[in-house]
Design an enzyme around this catalytic site. Structure first.
Site, PDB file in Angstrom:
ATOM      1  N   TYR A 249      -1.075 -10.717  -4.043  1.00  0.00           N
ATOM      2  CA  TYR A 249      -0.381  -9.447  -3.776  1.00  0.00           C
ATOM      3  C   TYR A 249      -1.417  -8.433  -3.310  1.00  0.00           C
ATOM      4  O   TYR A 249      -2.552  -8.418  -3.807  1.00  0.00           O
ATOM      5  CB  TYR A 249       0.335  -8.979  -5.049  1.00  0.00           C
TER       6      TYR A 249
ATOM      7  N   TYR B  82       0.696  -1.334 -10.984  1.00  0.00           N
ATOM      8  CA  TYR B  82       0.301  -2.752 -11.050  1.00  0.00           C
ATOM      9  C   TYR B  82      -1.030  -2.788 -11.779  1.00  0.00           C
ATOM     10  O   TYR B  82      -2.100  -2.911 -11.192  1.00  0.00           O
ATOM     11  CB  TYR B  82       0.187  -3.305  -9.630  1.00  0.00           C
TER      12      TYR B  82
HETATM   13  N1  LIG Z   1       7.520 -10.868  -7.005  1.00  0.00           N
HETATM   14  C1  LIG Z   1       6.681 -10.180  -6.236  1.00  0.00           C
HETATM   15  O1  LIG Z   1       6.995  -9.063  -5.785  1.00  0.00           O
HETATM   16  C2  LIG Z   1       5.342 -10.782  -5.890  1.00  0.00           C
HETATM   17  C3  LIG Z   1       4.628 -10.248  -4.803  1.00  0.00           C
HETATM   18  C4  LIG Z   1       3.399 -10.830  -4.452  1.00  0.00           C
HETATM   19  C5  LIG Z   1       2.922 -11.911  -5.170  1.00  0.00           C
HETATM   20  N2  LIG Z   1       3.637 -12.421  -6.215  1.00  0.00           N
HETATM   21  C6  LIG Z   1       3.091 -13.581  -6.935  1.00  0.00           C
HETATM   22  O2  LIG Z   1       3.951 -14.695  -6.813  1.00  0.00           O
HETATM   23  C7  LIG Z   1       3.656 -15.605  -7.864  1.00  0.00           C
HETATM   24  C8  LIG Z   1       4.960 -16.081  -8.487  1.00  0.00           C
HETATM   25  O3  LIG Z   1       5.605 -14.995  -9.121  1.00  0.00           O
HETATM   26  P1  LIG Z   1       7.131 -14.610  -8.895  1.00  0.00           P
HETATM   27  O4  LIG Z   1       7.164 -13.162  -8.555  1.00  0.00           O
HETATM   28  O5  LIG Z   1       7.781 -15.584  -7.992  1.00  0.00           O
HETATM   29  O6  LIG Z   1       7.733 -14.677 -10.367  1.00  0.00           O
HETATM   30  P2  LIG Z   1       8.268 -15.894 -11.255  1.00  0.00           P
HETATM   31  O7  LIG Z   1       8.647 -15.286 -12.547  1.00  0.00           O
HETATM   32  O8  LIG Z   1       9.286 -16.694 -10.531  1.00  0.00           O
HETATM   33  O9  LIG Z   1       6.984 -16.826 -11.382  1.00  0.00           O
HETATM   34  C9  LIG Z   1       5.940 -16.636 -12.288  1.00  0.00           C
HETATM   35  C10 LIG Z   1       5.827 -17.940 -13.057  1.00  0.00           C
HETATM   36  O10 LIG Z   1       4.603 -17.973 -13.781  1.00  0.00           O
HETATM   37  C11 LIG Z   1       4.864 -18.753 -14.926  1.00  0.00           C
HETATM   38  N3  LIG Z   1       3.760 -18.567 -15.866  1.00  0.00           N
HETATM   39  C12 LIG Z   1       3.365 -17.424 -16.479  1.00  0.00           C
HETATM   40  N4  LIG Z   1       2.293 -17.668 -17.258  1.00  0.00           N
HETATM   41  C13 LIG Z   1       2.003 -18.996 -17.118  1.00  0.00           C
HETATM   42  C14 LIG Z   1       1.022 -19.851 -17.685  1.00  0.00           C
HETATM   43  N5  LIG Z   1       0.114 -19.401 -18.547  1.00  0.00           N
HETATM   44  N6  LIG Z   1       1.030 -21.164 -17.330  1.00  0.00           N
HETATM   45  C15 LIG Z   1       1.948 -21.647 -16.471  1.00  0.00           C
HETATM   46  N7  LIG Z   1       2.898 -20.871 -15.900  1.00  0.00           N
HETATM   47  C16 LIG Z   1       2.928 -19.566 -16.234  1.00  0.00           C
HETATM   48  C17 LIG Z   1       6.215 -18.231 -15.400  1.00  0.00           C
HETATM   49  O11 LIG Z   1       6.843 -19.116 -16.284  1.00  0.00           O
HETATM   50  C18 LIG Z   1       6.945 -18.121 -14.075  1.00  0.00           C
HETATM   51  O12 LIG Z   1       7.637 -19.333 -13.797  1.00  0.00           O
HETATM   52  C19 LIG Z   1       2.722 -14.865  -8.816  1.00  0.00           C
HETATM   53  O13 LIG Z   1       1.393 -15.237  -8.556  1.00  0.00           O
HETATM   54  C20 LIG Z   1       2.933 -13.415  -8.427  1.00  0.00           C
HETATM   55  O14 LIG Z   1       1.847 -12.578  -8.752  1.00  0.00           O
HETATM   56  C21 LIG Z   1       4.845 -11.887  -6.587  1.00  0.00           C
END
Ligand SMILES: NC(=O)c1ccc[n+]([C@@H]2O[C@H](COP(=O)([O-])OP(=O)(O)OC[C@H]3O[C@@H](n4cnc5c(N)ncnc54)[C@H](O)[C@@H]3O)[C@@H](O)[C@H]2O)c1
Length: 324
Positions: free
Chosen positions: A201, A211
């Site tokens: 991000y 954040y």
């Molecule tokens: N949603 C946004 O706006 C956004 C923007 C940019 C980047 N991201 C990134 O995308 C990625 C996925 O996130 P998302 O937004 O799709 O949310 P999401 O909730 O679908 O995914 C996050 C996942 O991480 C898992 N998780 C957390 N701690 C963990 C651990 N210790 N071991 C294994 N799994 C673990 C959770 O169970 C969850 O399934 C992340 O890296 C997030 O930072 C999200």
């Protein structure tokens, strides 16, 4: 002067597509095997990446965070995700294997007693990163695609100025070192030509108030590590390592941070492309990065954010209002 193909000394035929008529330029991942960590429902980027890889024909196995596994499996069994499992060919996305995994622990020796005896963990076995890799090696064999779509920062809602050392290091452990740990353990299982993709991000580069908790640092580390891992794993395992810097999405993790609806509105008002980001657009970019079409792309941070990262001015800023 416009450089036509002839002026560049190329034949017109050479400049045209070399694909046979009608076949286009497909992302074909049939026969490829993917392991995706960070899926616990059908709303996040991990699911969307799984779906697009499955559309391209890849076999998918999942690593699901241990505390989220029961609810994920029961929702899956009850058909709660069926609508979002539908593939273009009429079938449903299937998972070859679903493993419990916690990316914060590398091997059993790292697991503290309170976690080992926690009832959400105690019912599952072999969920550290190295044990999960061993299971994947035994069940799946070699893999071609490794996806890291997870992050966690217990103090994400705190400004950096108020973040504890413990919270900061926890954010880095779960959100950055977890990628290194996965590449260490899964790298030896990967076929040459394989690809690793993670999610980042742009709070790594720009200040995004809200954040917090060291998550901005964790994403900066993840991006830097992507370059170093691209070099090291490129030389050692002949795999590519890239990360996608995604725009805002209302996933479960993002909702927990608390201001995701504002970020989605902000992006809509200020990004070059005025539309809401779909997780499937990120999934498609990941499928490209994992495919042979991206065979020369590694160490790259690819923005998939409707172009928001390019803007230096908030078009909806009150200070731009010249009406008075
Ligand atoms: N949603 C946004 O706006 C956004 C923007 C940019 C980047 N991201 C990134 O995308 C990625 C996925 O996130 P998302 O937004 O799709 O949310 P999401 O909730 O679908 O995914 C996050 C996942 O991480 C898992 N998780 C957390 N701690 C963990 C651990 N210790 N071991 C294994 N799994 C673990 C959770 O169970 C969850 O399934 C992340 O890296 C997030 O930072 C999200």
């Amino acid at each position: 002067m416009v450089l036509t193909p002839q002026r560049r000394g190329m034949s017109v035929k050479a400049a045209a597509s070399t694909s046979p008529a009608g076949t286009g330029l497909p992302i074909d991942l049939r026969g490829k095997k993917a392991f995706i960590a960070g899926v616990a429902d059908d709303q996040g980027f991990g699911w969307a990446i799984a779906k697009q890889l499955a559309e391209a024909g890849a076999e998918i196995s999942l690593g699901v965070w241990v505390p989220a596994l029961n609810i994920f499996e029961s929702n899956y069994r009850r058909g709660k995700f069926d609508e979002n499992r539908k593939l273009a060919n009429g079938g449903l996305m299937e998972f070859a294997h679903i493993y419990p995994m916690d990316a914060v622990f590398d091997s059993p020796a790292d697991v503290p007693e309170d976690i080992a005896s926690n009832k959400r963990y105690a019912g599952n076995k072999g969920w550290t990163v190295s044990e999960t890799a061993d299971k994947v090696a035994a069940d799946v064999g070699k893999i071609d695609i490794l996806v890291h779509s997870l992050a966690n920062g217990p103090e994400v809602q705190k400004p950096l100025l108020e973040t504890s050392r413990r919270g900061y290091l926890a954010a880095l452990s779960a959100s950055s070192y977890s990628l290194i740990s996965m590449v260490q353990r899964f790298g030896p299982l990967m076929n040459p030509g394989g690809a690793v993709v993670s999610l980042t991000y742009n709070a790594s580069n720009l200040v995004i108030p809200g954040y917090g908790g060291g998550m901005s640092t964790a994403k900066a580390a993840l991006e830097s590590d992507t370059r170093v891992l691209a070099y090291e794993a490129g030389r050692k395992y002949h795999v590519r390592v890239n990360t996608i810097s995604a725009g805002p999405l209302g996933s479960r993790a993002a909702k927990a941070i608390g201001f995701i609806d504002d970020m989605i509105r902000y992006s809509y008002e200020n990004a070059p492309i005025q539309k809401e980001l779909s997780a499937y657009e990120v999934g498609a970019a990941a499928a490209f990065l994992c495919s042979p079409l991206a065979s020369a792309v590694t160490g790259h941070v690819m923005f998939v954010d409707n172009g928001l990262n390019t803007m230096g001015l908030a078009l909806d800023s009150k200070t731009l209002d010249r009406s008075e």
